[in-house]
Design an enzyme around this catalytic site. Structure first.
Site, PDB file in Angstrom:
ATOM      1  N   CYS A 226     -30.576  -2.381  28.230  1.00 46.74           N
ATOM      2  CA  CYS A 226     -29.355  -2.993  27.674  1.00 46.74           C
ATOM      3  C   CYS A 226     -28.257  -1.964  27.403  1.00 46.74           C
ATOM      4  O   CYS A 226     -27.104  -2.334  27.189  1.00 46.74           O
ATOM      5  CB  CYS A 226     -29.674  -3.751  26.391  1.00 46.74           C
ATOM      6  SG  CYS A 226     -30.982  -4.950  26.604  1.00 46.74           S
TER       7      CYS A 226
ATOM      8  N   HIS B 238     -23.346  -4.703  22.223  1.00 41.72           N
ATOM      9  CA  HIS B 238     -24.360  -5.383  23.034  1.00 41.72           C
ATOM     10  C   HIS B 238     -24.754  -6.670  22.315  1.00 41.72           C
ATOM     11  O   HIS B 238     -24.936  -6.681  21.094  1.00 41.72           O
ATOM     12  CB  HIS B 238     -25.572  -4.473  23.205  1.00 41.72           C
ATOM     13  CG  HIS B 238     -26.749  -5.173  23.790  1.00 41.72           C
ATOM     14  ND1 HIS B 238     -26.661  -5.911  24.945  1.00 41.72           N
ATOM     15  CD2 HIS B 238     -28.039  -5.264  23.378  1.00 41.72           C
ATOM     16  CE1 HIS B 238     -27.856  -6.428  25.215  1.00 41.72           C
ATOM     17  NE2 HIS B 238     -28.700  -6.051  24.281  1.00 41.72           N
TER      18      HIS B 238
ATOM     19  N   ASN C  85     -28.694 -12.784  25.693  1.00 40.29           N
ATOM     20  CA  ASN C  85     -28.769 -11.340  25.948  1.00 40.29           C
ATOM     21  C   ASN C  85     -28.829 -11.105  27.458  1.00 40.29           C
ATOM     22  O   ASN C  85     -29.851 -11.371  28.088  1.00 40.29           O
ATOM     23  CB  ASN C  85     -30.006 -10.773  25.246  1.00 40.29           C
ATOM     24  CG  ASN C  85     -30.154  -9.269  25.434  1.00 40.29           C
ATOM     25  OD1 ASN C  85     -29.467  -8.668  26.261  1.00 40.29           O
ATOM     26  ND2 ASN C  85     -31.048  -8.667  24.679  1.00 40.29           N
TER      27      ASN C  85
HETATM   28  N1  COA Z   1     -39.114 -20.919  18.324  1.00 42.63           N
HETATM   29  C1  COA Z   1     -39.753 -21.224  17.190  1.00 42.63           C
HETATM   30  N2  COA Z   1     -40.464 -20.338  16.490  1.00 42.63           N
HETATM   31  C2  COA Z   1     -40.525 -19.087  16.972  1.00 42.63           C
HETATM   32  C3  COA Z   1     -39.885 -18.706  18.152  1.00 42.63           C
HETATM   33  C4  COA Z   1     -39.172 -19.688  18.851  1.00 42.63           C
HETATM   34  N3  COA Z   1     -38.507 -19.429  19.984  1.00 42.63           N
HETATM   35  N4  COA Z   1     -40.121 -17.395  18.380  1.00 42.63           N
HETATM   36  C5  COA Z   1     -40.881 -16.959  17.358  1.00 42.63           C
HETATM   37  N5  COA Z   1     -41.157 -17.994  16.520  1.00 42.63           N
HETATM   38  C6  COA Z   1     -41.932 -17.977  15.304  1.00 42.63           C
HETATM   39  C7  COA Z   1     -42.927 -16.848  15.254  1.00 42.63           C
HETATM   40  O1  COA Z   1     -44.100 -17.205  15.924  1.00 42.63           O
HETATM   41  C8  COA Z   1     -43.139 -16.705  13.772  1.00 42.63           C
HETATM   42  O2  COA Z   1     -44.033 -17.679  13.366  1.00 42.63           O
HETATM   43  P1  COA Z   1     -45.168 -17.343  12.263  1.00 42.63           P
HETATM   44  O3  COA Z   1     -44.413 -16.935  11.017  1.00 42.63           O
HETATM   45  O4  COA Z   1     -45.911 -18.625  12.134  1.00 42.63           O
HETATM   46  O5  COA Z   1     -45.957 -16.216  12.833  1.00 42.63           O
HETATM   47  C9  COA Z   1     -41.789 -17.056  13.175  1.00 42.63           C
HETATM   48  O6  COA Z   1     -41.067 -17.760  14.207  1.00 42.63           O
HETATM   49  C10 COA Z   1     -40.973 -15.876  12.728  1.00 42.63           C
HETATM   50  O7  COA Z   1     -41.004 -14.907  13.728  1.00 42.63           O
HETATM   51  P2  COA Z   1     -40.220 -13.565  13.544  1.00 42.63           P
HETATM   52  O8  COA Z   1     -40.523 -12.682  14.716  1.00 42.63           O
HETATM   53  O9  COA Z   1     -40.427 -13.009  12.183  1.00 42.63           O
HETATM   54  O10 COA Z   1     -38.712 -14.092  13.627  1.00 42.63           O
HETATM   55  P3  COA Z   1     -37.412 -13.265  13.475  1.00 42.63           P
HETATM   56  O11 COA Z   1     -36.585 -13.842  12.414  1.00 42.63           O
HETATM   57  O12 COA Z   1     -37.662 -11.775  13.453  1.00 42.63           O
HETATM   58  O13 COA Z   1     -36.655 -13.546  14.861  1.00 42.63           O
HETATM   59  C11 COA Z   1     -36.235 -12.505  16.954  1.00 42.63           C
HETATM   60  C12 COA Z   1     -37.270 -13.208  16.077  1.00 42.63           C
HETATM   61  C13 COA Z   1     -36.912 -12.106  18.259  1.00 42.63           C
HETATM   62  C14 COA Z   1     -35.123 -13.486  17.244  1.00 42.63           C
HETATM   63  C15 COA Z   1     -35.685 -11.269  16.219  1.00 42.63           C
HETATM   64  O14 COA Z   1     -36.734 -10.498  15.713  1.00 42.63           O
HETATM   65  C16 COA Z   1     -34.845 -10.406  17.120  1.00 42.63           C
HETATM   66  O15 COA Z   1     -33.788 -10.799  17.558  1.00 42.63           O
HETATM   67  N6  COA Z   1     -35.280  -9.146  17.334  1.00 42.63           N
HETATM   68  C17 COA Z   1     -34.518  -8.182  18.103  1.00 42.63           C
HETATM   69  C18 COA Z   1     -34.484  -8.590  19.521  1.00 42.63           C
HETATM   70  C19 COA Z   1     -33.626  -7.698  20.310  1.00 42.63           C
HETATM   71  O16 COA Z   1     -32.602  -7.291  19.876  1.00 42.63           O
HETATM   72  N7  COA Z   1     -34.090  -7.428  21.512  1.00 42.63           N
HETATM   73  C20 COA Z   1     -33.365  -6.761  22.492  1.00 42.63           C
HETATM   74  C21 COA Z   1     -32.878  -5.430  22.092  1.00 42.63           C
HETATM   75  S1  COA Z   1     -31.971  -4.899  23.434  1.00 42.63           S
END
Ligand code: COA
Length: 344
Positions: free
Chosen positions: A121, A268, A298
């Site tokens: 990215c 980004h 993204n």
């Molecule tokens: N729909 C519904 N529930 C989902 C889900 C989806 N698409 N994806 C994950 N969950 C669930 C998980 O299983 C978890 O459930 P649990 O508590 O029963 O285990 C719950 O939602 C919370 O997951 P969590 O990972 O804590 O959520 P979050 O608030 O951290 O959001 C992301 C997840 C991926 C959106 C977030 O962590 C993120 O954006 N991270 C950075 C990603 C990024 O920038 N990547 C690229 C960098 S270039």
């Protein structure tokens, strides 16, 4: 003397911009019919409402060509004017040749150097820094830099943790040597810390092995050829917010500027919550930050040039304004560029 060397001290400017998004749009509701998720979850946790996806026969190079052609037209140049072409991509059409070679041929160019950059990215931010240095050193006068991705080809569509986050697209800039010393691309900063590489990765399809002694050659093939994104989202999120805060401070210091000098933050586009956290650290009003993650999701290396192109097409850029571009990526690789906008 190489005529390009005469321009050694000149500044590097963005002369043209382009962008392209595939026609097909996938809504959150459509995704929710495929995996256990919901429009509400995706919107509230990421800010994403939809993403564009490539057609079955549409490759990264095709997206790159469309964005690149628009940037060339915008710059008032043709492909024969180019001295180099670079594609930042993590989803190349092939292992080799470089996607940039394919784009060069498809655009009708020949002879000038063309290569890919892989910093996921952060590829466009890395590319801008690399090319600005090469151009300042007198190597090139006009360069086409494209960030292009078909992330949908490396997403595991059964994994709700990742498939909701990504989209496809391409953004491009033409960089040219100019004589407006008051403006142009300023200092960039780049970083990588490979210790974090397993938090965000896509294993490659090329898992063939050299034949072992006594083994038949036909065993040297990985029939599966599958690659998919693996991410520990929570940890990526936390580190991204910290590193982006640090890199912004660092690039401001490198350019002897302060937070209040920034007219536009062009980050980004990974997650609206990361964007909001970065803006808060900078005390930057949200109106001065470009947000496209809601519409594009993204798009990896395409996200920064697509956001820049979006702002440009809206008429948001004025001569002399200070732009801060930043990105965080798998690797982890991150960085930032500062630009004083020079188009009138
Ligand atoms: N729909 C519904 N529930 C989902 C889900 C989806 N698409 N994806 C994950 N969950 C669930 C998980 O299983 C978890 O459930 P649990 O508590 O029963 O285990 C719950 O939602 C919370 O997951 P969590 O990972 O804590 O959520 P979050 O608030 O951290 O959001 C992301 C997840 C991926 C959106 C977030 O962590 C993120 O954006 N991270 C950075 C990603 C990024 O920038 N990547 C690229 C960098 S270039």
């Amino acid at each position: 003397m190489n005529p390009l060397l005469a321009s050694k001290q000149a500044t590097v400017h963005i002369r043209g911009l382009g962008g392209y998004l595939p026609e097909r749009v996938m809504s959150n509701d459509e995704l929710a019919a495929m995996v256990d998720t919901s429009d509400e979850w995706i919107r509230s946790r990421t800010g994403i409402t939809q993403r564009h996806l490539v057609a079955p026969d549409e490759m990264t190079a095709d997206l790159a060509c469309k964005a690149g052609k628009q940037a060339l037209d915008d710059a008032g140049l043709i492909v024969a004017d180019l001295d180099a072409l670079v594609v930042a991509t993590t989803t190349p059409d092939m292992i080799f040749p470089a996607t940039a070679s394919i784009v060069q041929a498809k655009l009708g160019g020949q002879g000038f150097p063309a290569w890919d950059i892989q910093a996921v990215c952060s590829g466009f931010v890395y590319g801008l820094a690399q090319l600005e240095g090469m151009m300042r050193a007198g190597m090139f006068r006009h360069v086409l830099l494209i960030g292009a991705e078909s992330m949908s080809r490396i997403v595991d569509w059964s994994d709700r943790n990742t498939c909701v986050l990504f989209g496809d697209g391409a953004g491009a800039v033409v960089l040219s040597i100019g004589d407006d010393d008051a403006c142009g691309i300023m200092r960039s900063v780049l970083h990588c810390d490979g210790a974090y590489r397993e938090l965000l990765m896509a294993k490659h399809a090329n898992r063939g092995r050299p034949p072992q002694s006594g083994q038949s050659v036909s065993m040297n093939v990985d029939a599966a050829g599958v690659s998919a994104i693996h991410m520990r989202g929570n940890e990526v999120f936390r580190i991204a917010v910290n590193k982006l805060g640090e890199v912004v401070t660092e690039v401001l210091a490198a350019n002897a500027m302060k937070k209040s000098d920034i007219d536009w933050l062009i980050p980004h586009q990974a997650n609206i919550r990361i964007l909001h956290a970065t803006a808060k650290k900078l005390h930057l009003p949200l109106e001065r930050m470009v947000i496209t993650v809601d519409q594009h999701a993204n798009t990896s290396s395409a996200s920064v040039p697509l956001a820049l192109n979006h702002l440009y097409r809206q008429g948001g850029l004025k001569y002399g304004q200070v732009l801060l571009l930043e990105a965080f990526a798998g690797g982890f690789a991150w960085g930032a560029n500062m630009i004083r906008w020079s188009r009138k």
